[in-house]
Design a protein around this motif. Structure first.
Motif, PDB file in Angstrom:
ATOM      1  N   LYS A 119       0.836  -1.211   0.000  1.00 27.64           N
ATOM      2  CA  LYS A 119       0.000   0.000   0.000  1.00 27.64           C
ATOM      3  C   LYS A 119       0.868   1.257   0.000  1.00 27.64           C
ATOM      4  N   SER A 120       1.956   1.223   0.744  1.00 24.37           N
ATOM      5  CA  SER A 120       2.870   2.356   0.802  1.00 24.37           C
ATOM      6  C   SER A 120       3.504   2.623  -0.570  1.00 24.37           C
ATOM      7  N   ILE A 121       3.926   1.559  -1.241  1.00 21.08           N
ATOM      8  CA  ILE A 121       4.514   1.699  -2.584  1.00 21.08           C
ATOM      9  C   ILE A 121       3.477   2.270  -3.545  1.00 21.08           C
ATOM     10  N   ILE A 122       2.269   1.735  -3.519  1.00 22.76           N
ATOM     11  CA  ILE A 122       1.208   2.183  -4.430  1.00 22.76           C
ATOM     12  C   ILE A 122       0.892   3.661  -4.197  1.00 22.76           C
ATOM     13  N   ARG A 123       0.778   4.072  -2.949  1.00 22.25           N
ATOM     14  CA  ARG A 123       0.515   5.489  -2.640  1.00 22.25           C
ATOM     15  C   ARG A 123       1.647   6.381  -3.141  1.00 22.25           C
ATOM     16  N   ARG A 124       2.880   5.920  -2.961  1.00 27.68           N
ATOM     17  CA  ARG A 124       4.045   6.689  -3.403  1.00 27.68           C
ATOM     18  C   ARG A 124       4.042   6.835  -4.925  1.00 27.68           C
ATOM     19  N   VAL A 125       3.819   5.727  -5.627  1.00 27.69           N
ATOM     20  CA  VAL A 125       3.791   5.751  -7.103  1.00 27.69           C
ATOM     21  C   VAL A 125       2.690   6.681  -7.596  1.00 27.69           C
ATOM     22  N   ALA A 126       1.556   6.692  -6.931  1.00 25.25           N
ATOM     23  CA  ALA A 126       0.434   7.542  -7.343  1.00 25.25           C
ATOM     24  C   ALA A 126       0.785   9.027  -7.289  1.00 25.25           C
ATOM     25  N   LYS A 127       1.730   9.398  -6.446  1.00 26.46           N
ATOM     26  CA  LYS A 127       2.098  10.810  -6.278  1.00 26.46           C
ATOM     27  C   LYS A 127       3.191  11.277  -7.231  1.00 26.46           C
ATOM     28  N   TYR A 128       3.830  10.372  -7.950  1.00 28.16           N
ATOM     29  CA  TYR A 128       4.902  10.774  -8.863  1.00 28.16           C
ATOM     30  C   TYR A 128       4.354  11.608 -10.010  1.00 28.16           C
ATOM     31  N   LYS A 129       5.114  12.645 -10.384  1.00 35.71           N
ATOM     32  CA  LYS A 129       4.825  13.478 -11.555  1.00 35.71           C
ATOM     33  C   LYS A 129       6.039  13.350 -12.471  1.00 35.71           C
ATOM     34  N   TYR A 130       5.815  12.834 -13.665  1.00 38.31           N
ATOM     35  CA  TYR A 130       6.934  12.494 -14.538  1.00 38.31           C
ATOM     36  C   TYR A 130       7.229  13.520 -15.614  1.00 38.31           C
ATOM     37  N   THR A 131       8.526  13.705 -15.844  1.00 38.69           N
ATOM     38  CA  THR A 131       9.037  14.350 -17.034  1.00 38.69           C
ATOM     39  C   THR A 131       9.519  13.195 -17.908  1.00 38.69           C
ATOM     40  N   LEU A 132       8.972  13.097 -19.107  1.00 36.12           N
ATOM     41  CA  LEU A 132       9.285  11.976 -19.986  1.00 36.12           C
ATOM     42  C   LEU A 132      10.374  12.360 -20.970  1.00 36.12           C
ATOM     43  N   THR A 133      11.341  11.466 -21.129  1.00 41.72           N
ATOM     44  CA  THR A 133      12.399  11.690 -22.104  1.00 41.72           C
ATOM     45  C   THR A 133      12.464  10.494 -23.042  1.00 41.72           C
ATOM     46  N   ASP A 134      12.653  10.799 -24.316  1.00 38.93           N
ATOM     47  CA  ASP A 134      12.683   9.743 -25.323  1.00 38.93           C
ATOM     48  C   ASP A 134      14.086   9.208 -25.570  1.00 38.93           C
ATOM     49  N   GLU A 135      15.052   9.681 -24.778  1.00 42.03           N
ATOM     50  CA  GLU A 135      16.420   9.205 -24.940  1.00 42.03           C
ATOM     51  C   GLU A 135      16.868   8.494 -23.671  1.00 42.03           C
ATOM     52  N   GLN A 136      17.672   7.463 -23.862  1.00 41.35           N
ATOM     53  CA  GLN A 136      18.219   6.690 -22.751  1.00 41.35           C
ATOM     54  C   GLN A 136      19.323   7.492 -22.070  1.00 41.35           C
ATOM     55  N   ASP A 137      19.356   7.453 -20.750  1.00 46.54           N
ATOM     56  CA  ASP A 137      20.385   8.134 -19.979  1.00 46.54           C
ATOM     57  C   ASP A 137      21.730   7.439 -20.192  1.00 46.54           C
ATOM     58  N   GLU A 138      22.795   8.224 -20.304  1.00 50.30           N
ATOM     59  CA  GLU A 138      24.130   7.666 -20.546  1.00 50.30           C
ATOM     60  C   GLU A 138      24.619   6.784 -19.413  1.00 50.30           C
ATOM     61  N   ASN A 139      24.159   7.035 -18.186  1.00 52.82           N
ATOM     62  CA  ASN A 139      24.625   6.274 -17.026  1.00 52.82           C
ATOM     63  C   ASN A 139      23.959   4.918 -16.889  1.00 52.82           C
ATOM     64  N   ASN A 140      22.843   4.727 -17.563  1.00 54.01           N
ATOM     65  CA  ASN A 140      22.139   3.458 -17.468  1.00 54.01           C
ATOM     66  C   ASN A 140      22.633   2.532 -18.565  1.00 54.01           C
ATOM     67  N   GLU A 141      23.162   1.407 -18.151  1.00 50.64           N
ATOM     68  CA  GLU A 141      23.797   0.499 -19.099  1.00 50.64           C
ATOM     69  C   GLU A 141      22.856  -0.599 -19.533  1.00 50.64           C
ATOM     70  N   GLY A 142      22.650  -0.659 -20.836  1.00 47.06           N
ATOM     71  CA  GLY A 142      21.896  -1.776 -21.403  1.00 47.06           C
ATOM     72  C   GLY A 142      20.411  -1.716 -21.195  1.00 47.06           C
ATOM     73  N   THR A 143      19.733  -2.543 -21.941  1.00 45.87           N
ATOM     74  CA  THR A 143      18.289  -2.683 -21.799  1.00 45.87           C
ATOM     75  C   THR A 143      17.972  -4.167 -21.778  1.00 45.87           C
ATOM     76  N   VAL A 144      16.725  -4.464 -21.529  1.00 46.36           N
ATOM     77  CA  VAL A 144      16.294  -5.864 -21.548  1.00 46.36           C
ATOM     78  C   VAL A 144      15.391  -6.095 -22.724  1.00 46.36           C
TER      79      VAL A 144
END
Length: 144
Positions: A119-144
């Motif tokens: 419930k705590s996770i769900i409440r937290r996720v509900a409060k997020y406000k996102y800025t969306l980017t169409d490019e992958q961050d350089e620090n994140n390595e690889g995808t699945v």
């Protein structure tokens, strides 16, 4: 809470887009890469979410109270490891797409109902406000 999410994949018709939360990207990726079955099931789930109608035992709303209506969960392996990836979904009027953001990982759900942890996770996720980017961050390595 303001957050950033990176584009993972778009639907074939371009009407839906799947993003992954920047802050939790590494944890989600590490979990998925820990087992080939996780990767296969995740890719399968994302494809169904974007291009078809996923079954409720794979992807469903987690709206247990007012304010959580836009929170969903990808349920990778019900009954076994039972991990959950909690998502936020909404229509982005600027991009004119339906957005799904993989926001937080729960590696193992231990009970049938929702515990205070979930419930705590769900409440937290509900409060997020996102800025969306169409490019992958350089620090994140690889995808699945």
């Amino acid at each position: 809470m303001k957050r950033t999410a990176f584009l993972y994949e778009t639907s074939k018709d371009g009407k839906k887009a799947f993003y992954i939360d920047e802050e939790n990207y590494a944890d989600i990726l590490e979990f998925l890469k820990s087992d080939k079955a996780n990767v296969r099931k995740f890719r399968y789930a994302v494809d169904l979410i974007l291009n078809n109608r996923p079954p409720r035992d794979l992807y469903d709303k987690e709206d247990f109270e007012a304010g959580c209506e836009n929170v969903t969960a990808i349920k990778l392996f019900k009954g076994t490891k039972n991990p959950r990836i909690y998502c936020q979904q909404y229509t982005d009027k600027e991009k004119q797409v339906f957005v799904i953001v993989a926001s937080e990982l729960l590696p193992k759900k231990k009970s049938q109902g929702l515990t205070n942890v979930e419930k705590s996770i769900i409440r937290r996720v509900a409060k997020y406000k996102y800025t969306l980017t169409d490019e992958q961050d350089e620090n994140n390595e690889g995808t699945v």
